[in-house]
Design an enzyme around this catalytic site. Sequence first.
Site, PDB file in Angstrom:
ATOM      1  N   ALA A  16     -10.280 -23.124   0.283  1.00 51.31           N
ATOM      2  CA  ALA A  16      -9.784 -21.787   0.596  1.00 51.31           C
ATOM      3  C   ALA A  16     -10.413 -21.200   1.859  1.00 51.31           C
ATOM      4  O   ALA A  16      -9.774 -20.429   2.576  1.00 51.31           O
ATOM      5  CB  ALA A  16     -10.026 -20.861  -0.588  1.00 51.31           C
ATOM      6  N   ASP A  67      -1.224 -22.724   0.389  1.00 51.83           N
ATOM      7  CA  ASP A  67      -0.547 -21.825   1.332  1.00 51.83           C
ATOM      8  C   ASP A  67       0.373 -22.507   2.343  1.00 51.83           C
ATOM      9  O   ASP A  67       1.165 -21.836   3.011  1.00 51.83           O
ATOM     10  CB  ASP A  67      -1.582 -20.952   2.071  1.00 51.83           C
ATOM     11  N   HIS A 101      -3.640 -29.015  -5.195  1.00 58.33           N
ATOM     12  CA  HIS A 101      -3.340 -27.957  -6.173  1.00 58.33           C
ATOM     13  C   HIS A 101      -1.916 -27.417  -6.035  1.00 58.33           C
ATOM     14  O   HIS A 101      -1.640 -26.284  -6.411  1.00 58.33           O
ATOM     15  CB  HIS A 101      -4.370 -26.822  -6.055  1.00 58.33           C
ATOM     16  N   THR A 155     -15.023 -25.017   1.520  1.00 55.45           N
ATOM     17  CA  THR A 155     -14.924 -25.167   0.064  1.00 55.45           C
ATOM     18  C   THR A 155     -16.302 -25.043  -0.569  1.00 55.45           C
ATOM     19  O   THR A 155     -17.294 -25.535  -0.017  1.00 55.45           O
ATOM     20  CB  THR A 155     -14.268 -26.511  -0.343  1.00 55.45           C
TER      21      THR A 155
HETATM   22  P1  CNA Z   1     -13.902 -21.118  -2.919  1.00 52.19           P
HETATM   23  O1  CNA Z   1     -14.568 -21.530  -4.175  1.00 52.19           O
HETATM   24  O2  CNA Z   1     -13.434 -19.713  -2.785  1.00 52.19           O
HETATM   25  O3  CNA Z   1     -14.926 -21.416  -1.732  1.00 52.19           O
HETATM   26  C1  CNA Z   1     -14.640 -21.091  -0.408  1.00 52.19           C
HETATM   27  C2  CNA Z   1     -15.792 -21.579   0.449  1.00 52.19           C
HETATM   28  O4  CNA Z   1     -15.416 -21.446   1.799  1.00 52.19           O
HETATM   29  C3  CNA Z   1     -17.082 -20.806   0.254  1.00 52.19           C
HETATM   30  O5  CNA Z   1     -18.167 -21.721   0.206  1.00 52.19           O
HETATM   31  C4  CNA Z   1     -17.160 -19.916   1.516  1.00 52.19           C
HETATM   32  O6  CNA Z   1     -18.497 -19.690   1.926  1.00 52.19           O
HETATM   33  C5  CNA Z   1     -16.443 -20.783   2.519  1.00 52.19           C
HETATM   34  N1  CNA Z   1     -15.763 -20.074   3.595  1.00 52.19           N
HETATM   35  C6  CNA Z   1     -15.066 -18.913   3.557  1.00 52.19           C
HETATM   36  N2  CNA Z   1     -14.511 -18.650   4.752  1.00 52.19           N
HETATM   37  C7  CNA Z   1     -14.883 -19.673   5.574  1.00 52.19           C
HETATM   38  C8  CNA Z   1     -14.615 -20.004   6.922  1.00 52.19           C
HETATM   39  N3  CNA Z   1     -13.875 -19.215   7.736  1.00 52.19           N
HETATM   40  N4  CNA Z   1     -15.146 -21.153   7.418  1.00 52.19           N
HETATM   41  C9  CNA Z   1     -15.910 -21.965   6.665  1.00 52.19           C
HETATM   42  N5  CNA Z   1     -16.209 -21.699   5.372  1.00 52.19           N
HETATM   43  C10 CNA Z   1     -15.673 -20.581   4.838  1.00 52.19           C
HETATM   44  O7  CNA Z   1     -12.680 -22.053  -2.565  1.00 52.19           O
HETATM   45  P2  CNA Z   1     -12.428 -23.572  -2.919  1.00 52.19           P
HETATM   46  O8  CNA Z   1     -11.326 -24.015  -2.054  1.00 52.19           O
HETATM   47  O9  CNA Z   1     -13.665 -24.368  -2.942  1.00 52.19           O
HETATM   48  O10 CNA Z   1     -11.921 -23.447  -4.413  1.00 52.19           O
HETATM   49  C11 CNA Z   1     -10.877 -24.089  -4.762  1.00 52.19           C
HETATM   50  C12 CNA Z   1      -9.747 -23.170  -5.257  1.00 52.19           C
HETATM   51  C13 CNA Z   1      -9.463 -21.965  -4.425  1.00 52.19           C
HETATM   52  C14 CNA Z   1      -8.514 -23.958  -5.167  1.00 52.19           C
HETATM   53  O11 CNA Z   1      -7.935 -24.036  -6.437  1.00 52.19           O
HETATM   54  C15 CNA Z   1      -7.570 -23.232  -4.237  1.00 52.19           C
HETATM   55  O12 CNA Z   1      -6.236 -23.432  -4.637  1.00 52.19           O
HETATM   56  C16 CNA Z   1      -7.942 -21.807  -4.404  1.00 52.19           C
HETATM   57  N6  CNA Z   1      -7.505 -20.860  -3.369  1.00 52.19           N
HETATM   58  C17 CNA Z   1      -6.612 -21.210  -2.408  1.00 52.19           C
HETATM   59  C18 CNA Z   1      -6.223 -20.297  -1.450  1.00 52.19           C
HETATM   60  C19 CNA Z   1      -5.229 -20.712  -0.395  1.00 52.19           C
HETATM   61  O13 CNA Z   1      -4.277 -21.453  -0.670  1.00 52.19           O
HETATM   62  N7  CNA Z   1      -5.400 -20.249   0.840  1.00 52.19           N
HETATM   63  C20 CNA Z   1      -6.757 -19.014  -1.447  1.00 52.19           C
HETATM   64  C21 CNA Z   1      -7.676 -18.663  -2.463  1.00 52.19           C
HETATM   65  C22 CNA Z   1      -8.035 -19.604  -3.418  1.00 52.19           C
END
Ligand code: CNA
Length: 244
Positions: free
Chosen positions: A24, A108, A123, A193
């Site tokens: 994400a 997305d 996912h 992630t």
């Molecule tokens: P998470 O658990 O929310 O972790 C996100 C990670 O990314 C964290 O460690 C943050 O510190 C880091 N982070 C945030 N912004 C940045 C950036 N600009 N650059 C680098 N690092 C950054 O998300 P995960 O993906 O690990 O968790 C998996 C879930 C979230 C999945 O099931 C996804 O489907 C789900 N998700 C997806 C979306 C999307 O499709 N855009 C949005 C929100 C959640």
Amino acid sequence: MQAKIAKVKQIIDQSNNIVFFGGAGMSTESGIPDFRSADGIYKQKYNYPPEQILSINFFKRHPDVFYDFLKEKVLTPILAAQPNQGHIKLAQMEKAGKLKAVITQNIDGLHQRAGSENVLQLHGSIKNNYCLKCGKNFSLDYFAKKEGTVYCDRCDGLIHPGAVLFGEPLDSMIMRKTKEYISLAEVLIVAGTSMIVQPAAALVNYYKGDKLILLNLTQVSNRRINYFLKGKAGELLSQLYTDT
Ligand code: CNA
């Protein structure tokens, strides 16, 4: 940090067998909140934790709450988003023959919109909505325009959004391909992630090399990481790949 960026850039410049694995955090620079950052969805206030709302059991029991949450907190920001510089760099790396696959936990579709072709969406995707009762497929347009809970226009069944919900299995074909790409990669770039959501997070364990690069705002506990660059994934990717 500059020396570390230069070293990682050299690794990327020299490889034609790179695989990307993202989460994400890859899309926060496009304005889509992630789950676990300070301003992510998990820190906002709801009656239920998002992980519970976005589960298959909750969806079937409380479709109205599920749909409210999905539309307001997930779909609305996704529909307003554009690919960021990181998505674009990855697409350019693929076109240049350096990047073999983008593996993403995101639903997305921003990688595809940036031009990436070989994208494995662990996912699911916001595009593939289907009726739980008769299986009819529904476009994102149909799904997003409907007010409230969305039911099938053929049988009145509940429409399941394209995303894989918590408690549901991941697509076995996508899992198989993911394991294959990761195990054959020379360089594995992991970005944005928390590496908490399973089984996706465990997939990086299939990597056999010694060039696992993490691009993240925060450190992640995983002993397979060889290079950690702290920062925004999009900004870092722009510095790491400049041959366009
Ligand atoms: P998470 O658990 O929310 O972790 C996100 C990670 O990314 C964290 O460690 C943050 O510190 C880091 N982070 C945030 N912004 C940045 C950036 N600009 N650059 C680098 N690092 C950054 O998300 P995960 O993906 O690990 O968790 C998996 C879930 C979230 C999945 O099931 C996804 O489907 C789900 N998700 C997806 C979306 C999307 O499709 N855009 C949005 C929100 C959640």
